[in-house]
Design a protein around this motif. Structure first.
Motif, PDB file in Angstrom:
ATOM      1  N   PHE A  92       0.836  -1.199   0.000  1.00  0.00           N
ATOM      2  CA  PHE A  92       0.000   0.000   0.000  1.00  0.00           C
ATOM      3  C   PHE A  92       0.874   1.252   0.000  1.00  0.00           C
ATOM      4  CE2 PHE A  92      -2.296  -3.433   2.036  1.00  0.00           C
ATOM      5  CZ  PHE A  92      -3.555  -3.364   1.455  1.00  0.00           C
ATOM      6  N   ASP A  93       0.256   2.353  -0.361  1.00  0.00           N
ATOM      7  CA  ASP A  93       0.942   3.640  -0.261  1.00  0.00           C
ATOM      8  C   ASP A  93       0.796   4.232   1.131  1.00  0.00           C
ATOM      9  OD1 ASP A  93       1.718   3.872  -3.111  1.00  0.00           O
ATOM     10  OD2 ASP A  93      -0.449   3.987  -3.433  1.00  0.00           O
ATOM     11  N   THR A  94      -0.337   3.931   1.776  1.00  0.00           N
ATOM     12  CA  THR A  94      -0.622   4.480   3.107  1.00  0.00           C
ATOM     13  C   THR A  94      -1.325   3.420   3.945  1.00  0.00           C
ATOM     14  OG1 THR A  94      -0.887   6.723   2.207  1.00  0.00           O
ATOM     15  CG2 THR A  94      -1.832   6.301   4.382  1.00  0.00           C
ATOM     16  N   VAL A  95      -0.959   3.341   5.206  1.00  0.00           N
ATOM     17  CA  VAL A  95      -1.669   2.488   6.166  1.00  0.00           C
ATOM     18  C   VAL A  95      -2.214   3.395   7.261  1.00  0.00           C
ATOM     19  CG1 VAL A  95      -1.526   0.607   7.824  1.00  0.00           C
ATOM     20  CG2 VAL A  95      -0.224   0.488   5.681  1.00  0.00           C
ATOM     21  N   LEU A  96      -3.539   3.409   7.405  1.00  0.00           N
ATOM     22  CA  LEU A  96      -4.216   4.261   8.392  1.00  0.00           C
ATOM     23  C   LEU A  96      -4.759   3.382   9.503  1.00  0.00           C
ATOM     24  CD1 LEU A  96      -6.649   7.176   7.575  1.00  0.00           C
ATOM     25  CD2 LEU A  96      -7.111   5.631   9.455  1.00  0.00           C
ATOM     26  N   LEU A  97      -4.343   3.661  10.733  1.00  0.00           N
ATOM     27  CA  LEU A  97      -4.780   2.881  11.887  1.00  0.00           C
ATOM     28  C   LEU A  97      -5.997   3.531  12.533  1.00  0.00           C
ATOM     29  CD1 LEU A  97      -1.284   2.166  13.478  1.00  0.00           C
ATOM     30  CD2 LEU A  97      -2.626   0.659  11.994  1.00  0.00           C
ATOM     31  N   ALA A  98      -7.060   2.753  12.680  1.00  0.00           N
ATOM     32  CA  ALA A  98      -8.286   3.227  13.331  1.00  0.00           C
ATOM     33  C   ALA A  98      -8.764   2.138  14.272  1.00  0.00           C
ATOM     34  CB  ALA A  98      -9.345   3.560  12.294  1.00  0.00           C
ATOM     35  N   THR A  99      -7.909   1.822  15.251  1.00  0.00           N
ATOM     36  CA  THR A  99      -8.132   0.684  16.143  1.00  0.00           C
ATOM     37  C   THR A  99      -8.555   1.126  17.539  1.00  0.00           C
ATOM     38  OG1 THR A  99      -5.739   0.659  16.583  1.00  0.00           O
ATOM     39  CG2 THR A  99      -6.561  -0.849  14.902  1.00  0.00           C
ATOM     40  N   GLY A 100      -9.260   2.239  17.612  1.00  0.00           N
ATOM     41  CA  GLY A 100      -9.750   2.715  18.892  1.00  0.00           C
ATOM     42  C   GLY A 100      -8.944   3.885  19.420  1.00  0.00           C
ATOM     43  N   ARG A 101      -9.416   4.443  20.550  1.00  0.00           N
ATOM     44  CA  ARG A 101      -8.775   5.592  21.160  1.00  0.00           C
ATOM     45  C   ARG A 101      -8.597   5.351  22.659  1.00  0.00           C
ATOM     46  NH1 ARG A 101      -8.926  10.097  17.928  1.00  0.00           N
ATOM     47  NH2 ARG A 101      -8.973  11.547  19.691  1.00  0.00           N
ATOM     48  N   TYR A 102      -7.624   6.021  23.245  1.00  0.00           N
ATOM     49  CA  TYR A 102      -7.393   5.897  24.682  1.00  0.00           C
ATOM     50  C   TYR A 102      -7.470   7.276  25.333  1.00  0.00           C
ATOM     51  CZ  TYR A 102      -2.669   7.675  23.808  1.00  0.00           C
ATOM     52  OH  TYR A 102      -1.604   8.466  23.441  1.00  0.00           O
ATOM     53  N   ALA A 103      -7.869   7.306  26.594  1.00  0.00           N
ATOM     54  CA  ALA A 103      -8.005   8.565  27.321  1.00  0.00           C
ATOM     55  C   ALA A 103      -6.643   9.064  27.781  1.00  0.00           C
ATOM     56  CB  ALA A 103      -8.922   8.373  28.516  1.00  0.00           C
ATOM     57  N   LEU A 104      -6.449  10.386  27.738  1.00  0.00           N
ATOM     58  CA  LEU A 104      -5.162  10.985  28.084  1.00  0.00           C
ATOM     59  C   LEU A 104      -5.082  11.295  29.582  1.00  0.00           C
ATOM     60  CD1 LEU A 104      -4.826  13.410  25.049  1.00  0.00           C
ATOM     61  CD2 LEU A 104      -3.412  11.398  25.506  1.00  0.00           C
ATOM     62  N   THR A 105      -5.236  10.266  30.399  1.00  0.00           N
ATOM     63  CA  THR A 105      -5.224  10.479  31.850  1.00  0.00           C
ATOM     64  C   THR A 105      -3.887  10.164  32.504  1.00  0.00           C
ATOM     65  OG1 THR A 105      -6.123   8.237  32.134  1.00  0.00           O
ATOM     66  CG2 THR A 105      -7.695  10.075  32.109  1.00  0.00           C
ATOM     67  N   LYS A 106      -3.043   9.372  31.853  1.00  0.00           N
ATOM     68  CA  LYS A 106      -1.787   8.952  32.489  1.00  0.00           C
ATOM     69  C   LYS A 106      -0.876  10.131  32.792  1.00  0.00           C
ATOM     70  CE  LYS A 106      -1.452   4.166  30.909  1.00  0.00           C
ATOM     71  NZ  LYS A 106      -0.641   3.157  30.171  1.00  0.00           N
ATOM     72  N   ALA A 107      -0.906  11.147  31.927  1.00  0.00           N
ATOM     73  CA  ALA A 107      -0.002  12.283  32.108  1.00  0.00           C
ATOM     74  C   ALA A 107      -0.507  13.299  33.128  1.00  0.00           C
ATOM     75  CB  ALA A 107       0.215  12.982  30.758  1.00  0.00           C
ATOM     76  N   LEU A 108      -1.668  13.054  33.743  1.00  0.00           N
ATOM     77  CA  LEU A 108      -2.268  14.049  34.632  1.00  0.00           C
ATOM     78  C   LEU A 108      -1.783  13.961  36.078  1.00  0.00           C
ATOM     79  CD1 LEU A 108      -5.994  13.974  33.412  1.00  0.00           C
ATOM     80  CD2 LEU A 108      -4.271  15.718  32.941  1.00  0.00           C
ATOM     81  N   ASN A 109      -1.079  12.891  36.422  1.00  0.00           N
ATOM     82  CA  ASN A 109      -0.653  12.667  37.804  1.00  0.00           C
ATOM     83  C   ASN A 109      -1.857  12.719  38.743  1.00  0.00           C
ATOM     84  OD1 ASN A 109       1.121  12.158  39.942  1.00  0.00           O
ATOM     85  ND2 ASN A 109       1.584  14.337  40.254  1.00  0.00           N
ATOM     86  N   LEU A 110      -2.869  11.943  38.403  1.00  0.00           N
ATOM     87  CA  LEU A 110      -4.115  11.951  39.167  1.00  0.00           C
ATOM     88  C   LEU A 110      -3.921  11.508  40.620  1.00  0.00           C
ATOM     89  CD1 LEU A 110      -6.585  10.514  36.494  1.00  0.00           C
ATOM     90  CD2 LEU A 110      -6.412  12.874  37.286  1.00  0.00           C
ATOM     91  N   GLU A 111      -2.885  10.713  40.869  1.00  0.00           N
ATOM     92  CA  GLU A 111      -2.634  10.256  42.239  1.00  0.00           C
ATOM     93  C   GLU A 111      -2.411  11.431  43.181  1.00  0.00           C
ATOM     94  OE1 GLU A 111      -0.957   9.346  39.586  1.00  0.00           O
ATOM     95  OE2 GLU A 111      -1.300   7.201  39.270  1.00  0.00           O
TER      96      GLU A 111
END
Length: 529
Positions: free
Chosen positions: A315-334
């Motif tokens: 292929f010329d391009t491979v597009l990944l559309a395998t779901g999304r994840y929430a950006l919570t890890k970088a928040l230091n929620l602890e």
């Protein structure tokens, strides 16, 4: 006067939320709401919003309308391919808006070819093709204009915009890492987490090195050419649909079922239409690797999980559309004491309030909520009114309408047939359905075999409607009006007594009279039958 300075007034404290000392430090996930206090009882802001997407901005602006002092923190980390964008979140920059514009471009291309049958003299229609660079430039120019208007709006409303990556230092303190690496610290009495999510990359060789995602496709600096789309959710199908209609060959890898969570009969109609338009589907497949060849093309390998057969193609391009994840890890929620997280990192909050009383969440970061821009906007506004004006209203997440912008659109509101059957039992629901013939498909003679709609209702009179589903032209415009009716508890008796507007495709809902249970032919005898 700074609103935070008058918090000792009892009525003001009630308006902006009472704060008390932390009684115990949370050590495990809990749904117990924890009250906490800043050391001296004063704060830089009444509200800080982490995330400058639709939900966060709506909450911030409504809070200002209620007299609060507000700051918004927003920072976009580049995609693995280096793509970044401005203020406004996923919808504006790499979601709903550019997707709809690409979809419109695809529809216009089809219309040009159909115009000949209507008498338009189009010279050399077979040589008409899309200029990818011109298309993406137009799309990006519009997005940048929205970014600018958004920043101006924040300035006009006196909302402080901080272009920094925010994380918690303690329950009331946020540290923002700015673009130049410096730190900015601020305190807020109330905090809203509205960080949204980003595309998930499968753990296979070559995924992050050579593949793109929906973060990249709308500003891609070269024509995508022959494209492999990995994933058959709404993002994957929408991208495959407009790419194919723009003239770029599209192949889709389907791991389990297309449009998981949606009515599967309607999903089958959508994919059937796409196949007839030239999109290739490989079912029950998972990607194995993506390798870059010497000529710059990409060799993708995948596995059929039923037959265990491996296949590959270039292929010329491979597009990944395998779901999304929430950006919570970088928040230091602890550090904030927020522990109400699901296994996939999303925040569990039934009424947008986390287990820490003054910390809330809206939008895609919430577990089990529709990942839709209007949902985030409405929830954000209602939250601000509750916190700063004492309003009683909560977001109603039931019967939220949505549309999949595939070549033949799919709009729906309410329960799918599968969900209604599971909730009420097959004997207690009635499904009305019909195929129909859009008048605009007569010249030229277009495929109508996938133009289909149905109403899922309770069987007992007056047959309250549980869900409406429509596959066909302008499905989004059609389902929006019926969504209000479903929200008001419309019944089949009321729907069938409504006079339709002829000749429109929307009137087909008013003509539903055949049930699946009857076994009668749901095909119309004519456009006026």
């Amino acid at each position: 006067m700074d609103l935070s300075q008058i918090c000792l007034n009892k009525s003001t404290c009630n308006k902006f939320g009472n704060i008390r000392k932390v009684t115990s430090k949370p050590t495990a996930m809990t749904n117990e709401v924890i009250q906490s206090s800043h050391e001296d009882g004063t704060f830089d802001y009444d509200l800080a919003v982490i995330g400058g997407g639709s939900g966060g901005l709506a909450c911030a602006k409504e809070a200002v309308n209620q007299g609060a002092k507000v700051a918004v923190l927003d920072f976009v980390t580049a995609s693995p391919q280096g793509t970044k964008w401005g203020l406004g979140g996923t919808c504006v920059n790499v979601g709903c808006i550019p997707k709809k514009l690409m979809h419109q471009a695809a529809l216009l291309g089809e219309s040009i070819h159909e115009a000949v049958a209507y008498g338009w003299q189009v010279p050399d229609v077979n040589k008409i093709k899309i200029d990818w660079a011109a298309l993406t430039e137009s799309v990006q120019n519009h997005i940048k204009s929205v970014n600018w208007v958004t920043r101006v709006d924040l300035r006009d409303k006196k909302i402080e915009y901080i272009n920094g990556l925010g994380e918690f230092k303690d329950p009331h303190t946020i540290v923002a890492t700015l673009k130049n690496g410096s730190k900015k610290e601020l305190t807020a009495k109330n905090i809203v987490i509205a960080v949204g999510g980003r595309p998930h990359y499968p753990d296979i060789p070559g995924a992050k090195e050579y593949c793109i995602s929906s973060d990249d496709i709308f500003s891609l600096g070269y024509p995508p050419g022959k494209t492999l789309v990995v994933g058959a959710g709404y993002i994957g199908l929408e991208c495959a649909g407009f790419l194919n209609s723009l003239g770029y060959s599209a192949t889709v890898l389907v791991r389990s079922v297309p449009l998981r969570g949606f009515d599967q009969q309607m999903a089958a109609a959508v994919t059937s239409e796409m196949e007839q338009k030239g999109v290739t589907f490989h079912h029950r497949t998972v990607p194995l690797s993506v390798e870059k060849l010497d000529n710059g093309q990409l060799k993708a390998r995948w596995l059929n999980t039923e037959t265990q057969q491996q296949s590959e193609d270039v292929f010329d391009t491979v597009l990944l559309a395998t779901g999304r994840y929430a950006l919570t890890k970088a928040l230091n929620l602890e550090a904030a004491g927020v522990t109400c997280l699901s296994e996939n990192g999303k925040i569990v909050a039934a009424t947008e309030q986390t287990n820490v009383a003054h910390i809330y969440a809206v939008g895609d970061v919430l577990e089990g909520r529709p990942e839709l821009t209007p949902v985030a906007i409405h929830a954000g506004r209602l939250l601000a009114r509750r916190v700063f004006a004492g309003a009683p209203h909560h977001m109603d997440y039931e019967n939220v309408a949505t549309t999949i912008f595939t070549p033949l659109e799919y709009g729906c509101v309410g329960l799918s047939e599968e969900a209604a059957t599971e909730r009420y039992g097959a004997d207690n629901i009635e499904v009305y359905h019909a195929y129909y013939k859009p008048t605009e498909f007569f010249i030229p003679q277009r495929n109508i075999r996938n133009c289909y709609l149905k109403a899922v209702a309770l069987r007992a009179a007056p047959q309250r409607i549980l869900g409406l589903h429509f596959v066909g032209p302008v499905a989004g415009e059609i389902i929006q009006g019926f969504a209000a009716a479903v929200k008001c508890g419309i019944t089949m008796e009321q729907l069938m007594s409504t006079v339709g507007i002829h000749p429109t495709v929307a009137e087909e809902f008013t003509r539903l009279n055949i049930t699946k249970r009857s076994g009668q032919d749901p095909n119309p005898a004519s456009c006026c039958s």
